[in-house]
Design a protein around this motif. Structure first.
Motif, PDB file in Angstrom:
ATOM      1  N   LYS A  90       0.857  -1.195   0.000  1.00 15.75           N
ATOM      2  CA  LYS A  90       0.000   0.000   0.000  1.00 15.75           C
ATOM      3  C   LYS A  90       0.890   1.241   0.000  1.00 15.75           C
ATOM      4  O   LYS A  90       1.969   1.227   0.581  1.00 15.75           O
ATOM      5  N   PRO A  91       0.396   2.329  -0.615  1.00 13.11           N
ATOM      6  CA  PRO A  91       1.218   3.546  -0.654  1.00 13.11           C
ATOM      7  C   PRO A  91       1.205   4.294   0.681  1.00 13.11           C
ATOM      8  O   PRO A  91       0.445   3.937   1.581  1.00 13.11           O
ATOM      9  N   GLU A  99       3.456  12.682  -6.034  1.00  9.81           N
ATOM     10  CA  GLU A  99       4.546  12.697  -5.045  1.00  9.81           C
ATOM     11  C   GLU A  99       5.157  11.305  -4.882  1.00  9.81           C
ATOM     12  O   GLU A  99       6.373  11.165  -4.736  1.00  9.81           O
ATOM     13  N   HIS A 100       4.296  10.286  -4.890  1.00  7.62           N
ATOM     14  CA  HIS A 100       4.829   8.916  -4.782  1.00  7.62           C
ATOM     15  C   HIS A 100       5.843   8.640  -5.889  1.00  7.62           C
ATOM     16  O   HIS A 100       6.948   8.163  -5.638  1.00  7.62           O
ATOM     17  N   VAL A 101       5.426   8.940  -7.117  1.00  2.94           N
ATOM     18  CA  VAL A 101       6.292   8.625  -8.260  1.00  2.94           C
ATOM     19  C   VAL A 101       7.567   9.463  -8.193  1.00  2.94           C
ATOM     20  O   VAL A 101       8.683   8.932  -8.258  1.00  2.94           O
ATOM     21  N   GLU A 102       7.403  10.766  -8.036  1.00  2.25           N
ATOM     22  CA  GLU A 102       8.573  11.659  -8.077  1.00  2.25           C
ATOM     23  C   GLU A 102       9.531  11.391  -6.910  1.00  2.25           C
ATOM     24  O   GLU A 102      10.749  11.305  -7.100  1.00  2.25           O
ATOM     25  N   GLU A 103       8.981  11.253  -5.701  1.00  5.75           N
ATOM     26  CA  GLU A 103       9.856  11.058  -4.538  1.00  5.75           C
ATOM     27  C   GLU A 103      10.566   9.707  -4.609  1.00  5.75           C
ATOM     28  O   GLU A 103      11.744   9.609  -4.260  1.00  5.75           O
ATOM     29  N   TYR A 104       9.849   8.681  -5.066  1.00  2.00           N
ATOM     30  CA  TYR A 104      10.495   7.363  -5.149  1.00  2.00           C
ATOM     31  C   TYR A 104      11.633   7.397  -6.175  1.00  2.00           C
ATOM     32  O   TYR A 104      12.714   6.854  -5.932  1.00  2.00           O
ATOM     33  N   ARG A 146      -2.883   1.324  -8.131  1.00  2.00           N
ATOM     34  CA  ARG A 146      -2.310   1.923  -9.347  1.00  2.00           C
ATOM     35  C   ARG A 146      -1.158   2.863  -9.002  1.00  2.00           C
ATOM     36  O   ARG A 146      -0.168   2.957  -9.717  1.00  2.00           O
ATOM     37  N   THR A 147      -1.310   3.562  -7.864  1.00  2.65           N
ATOM     38  CA  THR A 147      -0.240   4.468  -7.421  1.00  2.65           C
ATOM     39  C   THR A 147       1.046   3.695  -7.165  1.00  2.65           C
ATOM     40  O   THR A 147       2.136   4.091  -7.599  1.00  2.65           O
ATOM     41  N   LEU A 148       0.890   2.570  -6.464  1.00  2.00           N
ATOM     42  CA  LEU A 148       2.063   1.745  -6.139  1.00  2.00           C
ATOM     43  C   LEU A 148       2.713   1.194  -7.410  1.00  2.00           C
ATOM     44  O   LEU A 148       3.936   1.204  -7.558  1.00  2.00           O
ATOM     45  N   VAL A 149       1.861   0.737  -8.326  1.00  2.00           N
ATOM     46  CA  VAL A 149       2.379   0.183  -9.587  1.00  2.00           C
ATOM     47  C   VAL A 149       3.061   1.293 -10.393  1.00  2.00           C
ATOM     48  O   VAL A 149       4.140   1.079 -10.968  1.00  2.00           O
TER      49      VAL A 149
END
Lengths: 310, 254
Positions: A90-91, A99-104, A146-149
């Protein structure tokens, strides 16, 4: 070079009273750049294989090499090459999808510019632009997945492990994710995914493996798996026949509206004639991957425990 | 990844798990400051005025120790419930960078509360630049000690249900029972050495030293009341917890 080579891989889980084998002497090879699907029932050993291959779990015996590097002895080098969507991950609750994508990506060493560009691409590709600024805590389960993927696929890592990546997604979202996964493979990533959706495996994978009870039952293309079960045709009968009457023609199983028989072409004429004589509705179609899977795994279960499917 | 990239990653984790979380859930700030402020209020109401500076320094130390509680909760939660530790560790990010990023984000959460207590302290006792510097040093040592212990404990959990009882026992033992909010002198002279069983006692005594509050000698082990011994004790314990945590951490399950 092969992307992944597993040799005699075994994993035993020690329970209170007995040791349970999760993987038993598994050999597997995945070519570089392939989109590979891993199929199996719950507890068949798929996630264990992914965890060992991604240096998250120690094997009991055997070895796995990723791009020629041993995952047990050189975990750090392996981790530089991979990204993983864990099963039921889970995110962060307070971050937005963007933010999830960019920060990761930035944590993995990407520049701010690269992170932004890749976030734009992946969020658009996965149909997430309308939700990109909404914190994950208020997103639906499917959008959280989808966010996690998205954050993992955006890495464009050389090897992507996706453990049930489309779990909980609606059919439209699943297709969008499929396209992004295909795009990752086209860009050169090797993808190993597990799924319970057989249509997903059929649509996505160039090669697949079926695992049951820690043993690999099959590795190859989906079409070859269908022919391996030696049934070409699916006949669906309305009520009227008994399972015993049809058993000598192939694999029979009960469904909501009658019986389904997986058989060969030479029986079709006879069986349709008999059905029409008794005014039983009959539908004819090709064997699906799901049926091939059920047949293959069903036989393996019967071989191990003859009473299991009774 | 280069060392520079690892350092950058640590600050990114601190940014999104610390500052962004605090900005979006300000209730966290209230939650962090409420317990030490309540203790301080009770001291103000029932204790003689001479004990108040100990209570304020106790508030600073309690808040710094709270980073360990947060670390334990977050690390267990992200590993067991969200599986985000697996996502971050399966990457070029080094496991130690993940720990440091998490620890720094816990410190970020407590920063406003720490500033508040230091301001209150300045209203009660004179806090010069040197005192402030010494106090910040003790806070940083306490943060490292507490965060390493919190991470170490988090590695033992196999399910989330275990967190709150263990966390309550451990961090109450560390931050309420030892002489954090009260002077060490309140413990009978012959038993003061026993307080040093808790690592947090080293932190609170150092803080009392830093602020210039009276610190009694320890009759059985007089060395325990010296600044170098207390500081060395904290550094050694921090290293021990970190090393054991790194060894036990479930980057890869057995």
């Amino acid at each position: 070079m092969d992307a992944l080579v597993a040799r005699s891989l075994s994993k035993m889980y020690r329970g209170r009273h007995r040791t349970v084998p999760a993987l038993d002497n598994v050999d597997m090879t995945i070519a570089k750049g392939r989109l590979f699907a891993f199929l199996g029932r719950n507890g068949a050993g798929k996630t264990t294989f992914i965890k060992i291959s991604s240096a998250l779990l120690m094997p009991t015996a055997g070895s796995v090499q990723l791009f020629g590097v041993d995952v047990v002895d050189h975990a750090r080098e392996v981790r530089e090459q991979i990204a993983i969507v864990p099963q039921e991950g889970k995110p962060f609750y307070h971050l937005t999808p963007r933010e999830h994508v960019e920060e990761y990506l930035r944590v993995r060493g990407a520049s701010a510019e690269t992170a932004r560009t890749r976030a734009d691409e992946i969020l658009e590709g996965m149909g997430m632009l309308p939700y990109e600024e909404i914190p994950a805590m208020v997103l639906s389960g499917g959008l959280q997945q989808r966010t996690l993927v998205a954050m993992v696929l955006a890495t464009e890592a050389p090897f992507l492990f996706l453990d049930e990546p489309t779990l909980g997604m609606d059919p439209f979202a699943r297709r969008q994710v499929w396209e992004v996964i295909r795009r990752a493979a086209r860009k050169g990533s090797t993808v190993l995914l597990t799924t319970h959706y057989l249509d997903e495996a059929e649509q996505l994978s160039e090669e697949l493996a079926v695992i049951e009870g820690g043993h690999v039952l099959y590795q190859g293309e989906a079409e070859a798996l269908k022919s391996k079960v030696r049934r070409e045709v699916r006949l669906q009968f309305g009520y009227g026949f008994t399972a015993q009457e049809l058993a000598s023609y192939g694999e029979v199983y009960a469904e909501r509206n009658g019986l389904t028989l997986l058989t060969t072409r030479n029986h079709v004429e006879e069986l349709t004639r008999r059905a029409l004589e008794r005014k039983i509705a009959v539908h004819i179609g090709p064997v699906t991957l799901e049926e091939a899977f059920l047949t293959l795994v069903g036989r393996a279960i019967e071989d191990e425990d003859p009473g299991a499917l009774a | 990844m280069t060392w520079k990239s690892q350092a950058n990653a640590i600050f990114r984790i601190c940014y999104f798990n610390g500052f962004l979380a605090l900005r979006r859930s300000p209730i966290l700030l209230v939650a962090i400051v409420l317990t030490p402020l309540s203790f301080l209020f009770f001291l103000y109401v029932i204790a003689p005025r001479s004990v108040l500076p100990f209570g304020i320094v106790g508030g600073v130390m309690f808040t710094a120790l709270f980073t360990g509680n947060g670390m334990m909760n977050d690390c267990a939660y992200f590993r067991l419930e969200r599986q985000l530790q697996q996502v971050f560790v399966s990457s070029p990010l080094r496991p130690l960078s993940w720990i440091l990023g998490m620890a720094l984000s816990e410190l970020a959460w407590t920063l406003p509360a720490l500033v508040l207590f230091i301001i209150v302290l300045g209203l009660v006792v004179p806090v010069g630049a040197l005192t402030l510097l010494a106090l910040v040093g003790v806070i940083l040592l306490t943060w490292l000690l507490s965060a390493s212990l919190g991470f170490l404990i988090s590695t033992f959990f196999r399910q989330l249900r275990e967190i709150w009882p263990v966390g309550t026992v451990v961090f109450t033992s560390l931050s309420v029972l030892p002489p954090i909010f009260y002077p060490l002198a309140a413990i009978p002279a012959g038993f003061r050495w026993a307080a040093f069983v808790s690592p947090s006692t080293y932190a609170s005594q150092l803080a009392d030293h830093a602020v210039g509050l009276p610190v009694p000698t320890i009759s059985v082990v007089p060395l325990l009341s010296s600044i170098p011994v207390e500081a060395t004790g904290m550094v050694l314990l921090t290293l021990l917890f970190t090393l054991v945590a790194m060894r036990l951490a479930r980057w890869r399950e057995p």
